[in-house]
Design an enzyme around this catalytic site. Sequence first.
Site, PDB file in Angstrom:
ATOM      1  N   TYR A 127       0.834  -1.210   0.000  1.00  0.00           N
ATOM      2  CA  TYR A 127       0.000   0.000   0.000  1.00  0.00           C
ATOM      3  C   TYR A 127       0.867   1.257   0.000  1.00  0.00           C
ATOM      4  O   TYR A 127       0.516   2.260  -0.627  1.00  0.00           O
ATOM      5  CB  TYR A 127      -1.000  -0.026   1.167  1.00  0.00           C
ATOM      6  CG  TYR A 127      -2.219  -0.830   0.802  1.00  0.00           C
ATOM      7  CD1 TYR A 127      -2.264  -2.207   1.002  1.00  0.00           C
ATOM      8  CD2 TYR A 127      -3.293  -0.233   0.144  1.00  0.00           C
ATOM      9  CE1 TYR A 127      -3.352  -2.960   0.583  1.00  0.00           C
ATOM     10  CE2 TYR A 127      -4.385  -0.968  -0.272  1.00  0.00           C
ATOM     11  CZ  TYR A 127      -4.418  -2.342  -0.066  1.00  0.00           C
ATOM     12  OH  TYR A 127      -5.489  -3.078  -0.505  1.00  0.00           O
ATOM     13  N   HIS A 130     -15.051   2.162  -1.419  1.00  0.00           N
ATOM     14  CA  HIS A 130     -13.972   1.222  -1.087  1.00  0.00           C
ATOM     15  C   HIS A 130     -12.876   1.870  -0.253  1.00  0.00           C
ATOM     16  O   HIS A 130     -11.778   1.342  -0.141  1.00  0.00           O
ATOM     17  CB  HIS A 130     -13.367   0.614  -2.362  1.00  0.00           C
ATOM     18  CG  HIS A 130     -14.344  -0.249  -3.099  1.00  0.00           C
ATOM     19  ND1 HIS A 130     -14.095  -0.741  -4.359  1.00  0.00           N
ATOM     20  CD2 HIS A 130     -15.572  -0.696  -2.774  1.00  0.00           C
ATOM     21  CE1 HIS A 130     -15.125  -1.473  -4.758  1.00  0.00           C
ATOM     22  NE2 HIS A 130     -16.048  -1.454  -3.816  1.00  0.00           N
TER      23      HIS A 130
END
Length: 257
Positions: free
Chosen positions: A73, A125
Site C-alpha cells: 500500500y 472502497h
Amino acid sequence: MSDTAQHDLIQRAAERLRNSQRPAVLTGAGVSKESGVPTFRDAVEGLWAKYDPMELATPGAFRKNPKLVWDWYEYRRGLVRTAQPNPGHDALAALESRFPGLPVITQNVDDLHEQAGSTNVIHLHGNIAESKCFFDCQGSPTLIDVSQLEWDKENGPPACPHCGRWVRPNVVWYGEMLPGDQLQTAMLASQRADVMLVIGTSGLVSPAASLPGVARHAGATLIEINPDYSAITRIADIKLDGPSGEIMPRLLAALGD
Ligand code: APR
C-alpha cells in the site's frame, strides 16, 4: 463507431443530461487510468509482479504478513501521490456548476475527484491516503494520522497510538463489509437519480456493480462511458465508447452553458 455516430450519441447524452433534475455518477478505476493510476489488478508490477493482488488485499493476508501488505500500500500510495486529475475528473467537477452537490459514487481509493473539485464524493472502497486502527479500537473507522507517528518502517506498519496494535490502510479489503454510511448514501443517490453516468468500471464487483441496476429500476437513464464493453453495457441506454478523459469534456461541451 464513426465520428458522426459518436457525435450524435454525445449530443443525445447531453440532451438527456440537460433535462436531468437529479443526476448521479458512478466511477471506477478507468476514470483514473489517464492519470497514470494503475487499476487494482495492474498495481502488481516490478517488485510486486509475483503477487496476486487478491492475496494482498485481504484481512488474512495482513494478519499473516502485515509488513508485506503495508509495503504494497505504501508503493500504491506513492503512485497515487504523484497522480494528477485528468480532463475526465475535471469535466465531472465542472458539472457541479450545473448540478450543485452532484453525487460522485466512486470505487476508487484515490482522491483525484476531490483534487479536481468534486465536493460530494462517496468512497465505497475507502481512501488509500488514510490509515486506521486494524481493530477500529475507538469506533469505526478509528482514523490514524501516521504522519504524526515515529516507527521503524523496516518492521512494517506503525502501532495504533490508542491500543498499540496494528495500523492498516483505510480501504475495503476482499471479504470485508463496505462502510455502511457510504453504501447507504450511494444507494439513496442511485434510487433518486433520473440520470446515472457510469464511467470507467467493469461492473464486476458488488455491491457497487448493482447501483446502475438500482438507478435503472428507479427509472434513471444510464449513460456509460468506457472504451470497452462492461457488465453494465447491456443495461446502458447510451454507451459512449472512449476514454473518459476524451469523452467527458466533449459531453460537457455539448451540454453548453
Ligand atoms: N476511461 C474510461 N474507462 C476506462 C479507461 C478510460 N481511459 N481505461 C480503462 N477503462 C475501463 C476498462 O474498460 C474497465 O471496464 O475501466 C474499467 C476498469 O475496470 P476494473 O479495473 O475492474 O476497475 P473497477 O471496475 O473500478 O473495479 C472495481 O474491483 O479492482 C477491485 O476494489 C477494486 O474498486 C475496485 C473494484
